[in-house]
Design an enzyme around this catalytic site. Sequence first.
Site, PDB file in Angstrom:
ATOM      1  N   HIS A 136      64.538  17.645 -37.061  1.00 30.14           N
ATOM      2  CA  HIS A 136      63.405  16.443 -37.220  1.00 30.14           C
ATOM      3  C   HIS A 136      63.749  15.623 -38.226  1.00 30.14           C
ATOM      4  O   HIS A 136      62.911  14.843 -38.492  1.00 30.14           O
ATOM      5  CB  HIS A 136      61.883  17.305 -37.456  1.00 30.14           C
ATOM      6  CG  HIS A 136      60.897  16.294 -37.430  1.00 30.14           C
ATOM      7  ND1 HIS A 136      59.950  16.197 -38.541  1.00 30.14           N
ATOM      8  CD2 HIS A 136      60.170  15.965 -36.080  1.00 30.14           C
ATOM      9  CE1 HIS A 136      58.889  15.453 -37.995  1.00 30.14           C
ATOM     10  NE2 HIS A 136      59.217  15.252 -36.782  1.00 30.14           N
ATOM     11  N   LYS A 188      65.134  12.335 -40.292  1.00 27.86           N
ATOM     12  CA  LYS A 188      65.375  11.157 -39.812  1.00 27.86           C
ATOM     13  C   LYS A 188      65.943  10.312 -41.094  1.00 27.86           C
ATOM     14  O   LYS A 188      65.498  10.174 -42.105  1.00 27.86           O
ATOM     15  CB  LYS A 188      64.106  10.295 -39.442  1.00 27.86           C
ATOM     16  CG  LYS A 188      63.232  10.981 -38.297  1.00 27.86           C
ATOM     17  CD  LYS A 188      62.455  12.026 -38.869  1.00 27.86           C
ATOM     18  CE  LYS A 188      61.806  12.704 -37.551  1.00 27.86           C
ATOM     19  NZ  LYS A 188      60.787  12.085 -36.773  1.00 27.86           N
ATOM     20  N   ASP A 193      77.670   2.521 -43.955  1.00 29.96           N
ATOM     21  CA  ASP A 193      78.557   2.333 -45.145  1.00 29.96           C
ATOM     22  C   ASP A 193      77.729   3.071 -46.371  1.00 29.96           C
ATOM     23  O   ASP A 193      77.596   4.315 -46.386  1.00 29.96           O
ATOM     24  CB  ASP A 193      79.064   1.114 -45.408  1.00 29.96           C
ATOM     25  CG  ASP A 193      79.915   0.465 -44.279  1.00 29.96           C
ATOM     26  OD1 ASP A 193      80.482   1.213 -43.509  1.00 29.96           O
ATOM     27  OD2 ASP A 193      79.895  -0.624 -44.132  1.00 29.96           O
TER      28      ASP A 193
END
EC number: 2.7.8.5
Length: 513
Positions: free
Chosen positions: A173, A175, A180
Amino acid sequence: RSSWLLLAPLLTPPIPVITAPPCSLCPEGAHRFQWIRNLVPEFGISSSHVKVLSSPAEFYELLKVQIKAAKQRVVMASLYLGTGLLEQELVDCLEETLEKSLQAKGSPDLRVSILLDYTRGSRGRKNSRTMLIPLLQRFPEQVRVSLFHTPNLRGLLRLLIPERFNETIGLQHIKVYLFDDNVILSGANLSDLYFTNRQDRYVLLRDSPEIADFFTELVDAIGDVSLQLQQDDTVQMMEGMVHPYQGDKVAYCEIANRRVMEVINSARTRQELLHAKTFHSSQPGSSLLSQQGSQASGSLKPEPDTWIYPLIQMKPFGIQIDEMVTETLLTEAERDARIYLTTGYFNLTQAYMDLILGTRAEYRILLASPEVNGFFGAKGVAGAIPAAYVYIEHQFYSEVCYLQQQERVQLQEYSRAGWTFHAKGLWLYLAGSDLPCLTLIGSPNFGYRSVHRDLEAQVAIVTENKALQQQLHQEQEQLYLCSGVVSTSTFEQPNRYVKLWVKLVTPLIKNFF
């Protein structure tokens, strides 16, 4: 009905492990949160490197800009990648950037690593996997796609539970989107709704190499214990790695724990050494010549006024850092402090509920009204989920009223025509302050799933800088502006009617959504 019966072996919740708070908060401003660095690495940065975003469109445009500008690495962890035109545009941006890298002189530097959940990413004929296979085929040396499969979905359970329902057992889950040395932390997935009309939260940390390195290593660690997507749409584990659902569960979880904790502990050690070095060089007795040399070379960084603490929660692997820090923050919040807590799915753990109801701070809890719940209008059993959330909300509100805490603990419902609500996190205002000095932002929803089933990550951002505090305050105000205060009359409205079967089933299934 039979689908829920298949979950019967898992209906008994595990006994939670009570962990003592690491220490109580110190009295001085933002520095009172430095105890968090006893658990995780502390990254000191300038507040000028932090930008709070406010809309899905802004988030989507930033993703495309960052992908196109990437030279060394693109690392993206999400629940899934959608299959629409907007998602295809993201994939096209990746292809274009990889192509440029391939055509550059010498060997290509750009590496792309994508981590998704196996069950959610495999749903349907056209899915996250089919979206990404062309990249794997075209750039086999530069692209890695890892699909995390929970070790708790195995054996007969895995054979019997149908698609979609198998996602209730446990997910990847997290995110995080990094390019870079720029990192975006959010609760948003890579899907068209999250780019258009699904409200979430997003923060960009610019030019933050140490933080980018940490999250790259974290995604690599989870990727190493995940299934690797192949060019022919098959999956396989890395050589020598225990299989998540065919191999020994205990051995798999121990290896996963070791890999993730290595990342956390090695980053902590690096940051502690960096702090010691910085502290030593800032002492009056340190060499003036070396300081002048640093200034001349342009390597002297501005004094940090903002601190980033990554909080990881992976209960299947025995890692409970986010839970520990969140509980301590709720426990130690002083009288007249204000905590604004938001979740798209209001289903707090018993421990969080007890702390909110039993401590001294004021709470303003923002949650989704039924119409902006992500499951509103869904087909089948899922269509009843908003009603289940109404029932859970009503029970909590009744408890607040019973304890006569309505002034101190206030519920507010987000409502916005044509939108859904997915924002999660909290903002902490110290007593007497009009601005927050701490926010939590990332993937956890403060519910049972976030604590016990899924892989989660968020960051605590602590700042002394008034301009950044103002940004965070405006973010909070903008979300709460679209809300109404919950009262007894809220639950008397016709759209709040909860059918008897939903009331009966909710206590059995609330740990799965």
